[in-house]
Design a protein around this motif. Structure first.
Motif, PDB file in Angstrom:
ATOM      1  N   ASN A   1       3.012  -9.268 102.840  1.00 26.30           N
ATOM      2  CA  ASN A   1       3.633 -10.447 102.425  1.00 26.30           C
ATOM      3  C   ASN A   1       4.888 -11.002 102.735  1.00 26.30           C
ATOM      4  O   ASN A   1       5.843 -10.086 102.617  1.00 26.30           O
ATOM      5  N   THR A   2       5.103 -11.983 103.314  1.00 20.43           N
ATOM      6  CA  THR A   2       6.301 -12.669 103.757  1.00 20.43           C
ATOM      7  C   THR A   2       6.843 -13.769 103.076  1.00 20.43           C
ATOM      8  O   THR A   2       6.044 -14.539 102.382  1.00 20.43           O
ATOM      9  N   ARG A   3       8.014 -14.367 103.314  1.00 20.14           N
ATOM     10  CA  ARG A   3       8.644 -15.626 102.729  1.00 20.14           C
ATOM     11  C   ARG A   3       7.622 -17.017 103.380  1.00 20.14           C
ATOM     12  O   ARG A   3       7.613 -17.957 102.603  1.00 20.14           O
ATOM     13  N   LEU A   4       6.712 -16.675 104.448  1.00 16.81           N
ATOM     14  CA  LEU A   4       6.073 -17.914 104.732  1.00 16.81           C
ATOM     15  C   LEU A   4       4.537 -17.589 104.497  1.00 16.81           C
ATOM     16  O   LEU A   4       3.419 -18.480 104.682  1.00 16.81           O
ATOM     17  N   SER A   5       4.050 -16.549 103.607  1.00 16.02           N
ATOM     18  CA  SER A   5       2.642 -16.424 103.306  1.00 16.02           C
ATOM     19  C   SER A   5       2.018 -17.351 102.445  1.00 16.02           C
ATOM     20  O   SER A   5       0.739 -17.523 102.754  1.00 16.02           O
ATOM     21  N   CYS A   6       2.842 -17.836 101.353  1.00 16.31           N
ATOM     22  CA  CYS A   6       2.237 -18.308 100.531  1.00 16.31           C
ATOM     23  C   CYS A   6       2.589 -20.033 100.590  1.00 16.31           C
ATOM     24  O   CYS A   6       3.501 -20.329 100.803  1.00 16.31           O
ATOM     25  N   ARG A   7       1.475 -21.003 100.657  1.00 15.81           N
ATOM     26  CA  ARG A   7       1.748 -22.326 100.569  1.00 15.81           C
ATOM     27  C   ARG A   7       1.070 -22.985  99.490  1.00 15.81           C
ATOM     28  O   ARG A   7      -0.099 -22.865  99.235  1.00 15.81           O
TER      29      ARG A   7
ATOM     30  N   THR B   1       5.596 -26.284 100.345  1.00 10.53           N
ATOM     31  CA  THR B   1       6.339 -25.364 100.048  1.00 10.53           C
ATOM     32  C   THR B   1       5.804 -23.947 100.525  1.00 10.53           C
ATOM     33  O   THR B   1       4.756 -23.734 100.125  1.00 10.53           O
ATOM     34  N   THR B   2       6.822 -23.133 101.194  1.00 13.38           N
ATOM     35  CA  THR B   2       6.175 -21.651 101.212  1.00 13.38           C
ATOM     36  C   THR B   2       7.036 -20.562 100.828  1.00 13.38           C
ATOM     37  O   THR B   2       8.450 -20.758 100.666  1.00 13.38           O
ATOM     38  N   ASP B   3       6.586 -19.578 100.331  1.00 17.43           N
ATOM     39  CA  ASP B   3       7.270 -18.435  99.895  1.00 17.43           C
ATOM     40  C   ASP B   3       6.452 -17.172  99.882  1.00 17.43           C
ATOM     41  O   ASP B   3       5.329 -17.031 100.317  1.00 17.43           O
ATOM     42  N   PHE B   4       6.946 -16.076  99.137  1.00 15.45           N
ATOM     43  CA  PHE B   4       6.234 -14.943  99.015  1.00 15.45           C
ATOM     44  C   PHE B   4       4.983 -15.442  98.114  1.00 15.45           C
ATOM     45  O   PHE B   4       5.000 -16.130  97.295  1.00 15.45           O
ATOM     46  N   HIS B   5       3.885 -14.509  98.311  1.00 11.45           N
ATOM     47  CA  HIS B   5       2.978 -14.662  97.547  1.00 11.45           C
ATOM     48  C   HIS B   5       3.281 -13.868  96.048  1.00 11.45           C
ATOM     49  O   HIS B   5       4.098 -13.272  96.207  1.00 11.45           O
TER      50      HIS B   5
END
Length: 92
Positions: free
Chosen positions: A28-34, A80-84
């Motif tokens: 899980n990274t800051r780019l994982s969840c869109r 937007t992207t962020d952690f899951h």
């Protein structure tokens, strides 16, 4: 005979409550969840400058779009992207 797992426990996948994808917490990274941080709405856009394609018979306020980015397709990729964020995670 006992099985030897090498001391590593199998990582349980989680379900993201924003994008509804399953993920492994270790990846899980800051780019994982869109996702879209706002709702898909049905109303006239605030700026009154954009024109939306309406179907025949739709009233002028029937413009449908994501309030966060203006995307008109309900299946549009998130803006937007962020952690899951798991259902198991406490609300922040």
């Amino acid at each position: 005979m006992e099985s030897n797992t090498g001391g590593k426990e199998e990582e349980k996948e989680k379900l993201c409550r924003r994008c509804k994808a399953t993920y492994a917490p270790s990846g899980n990274t800051r780019l994982s969840c869109r996702f879209h941080p706002s709702y898909f709405v049905c109303r006239r856009h605030d700026d009154q400058k954009r024109y939306y394609q309406l179907r025949d018979g739709d009233p002028p306020y029937a413009a449908k779009f994501y309030d966060c980015c203006g995307a008109e397709d309900p299946d549009a990729a998130g803006c937007t992207t962020d952690f899951h964020l798991s259902y198991d995670d406490a609300d922040a």
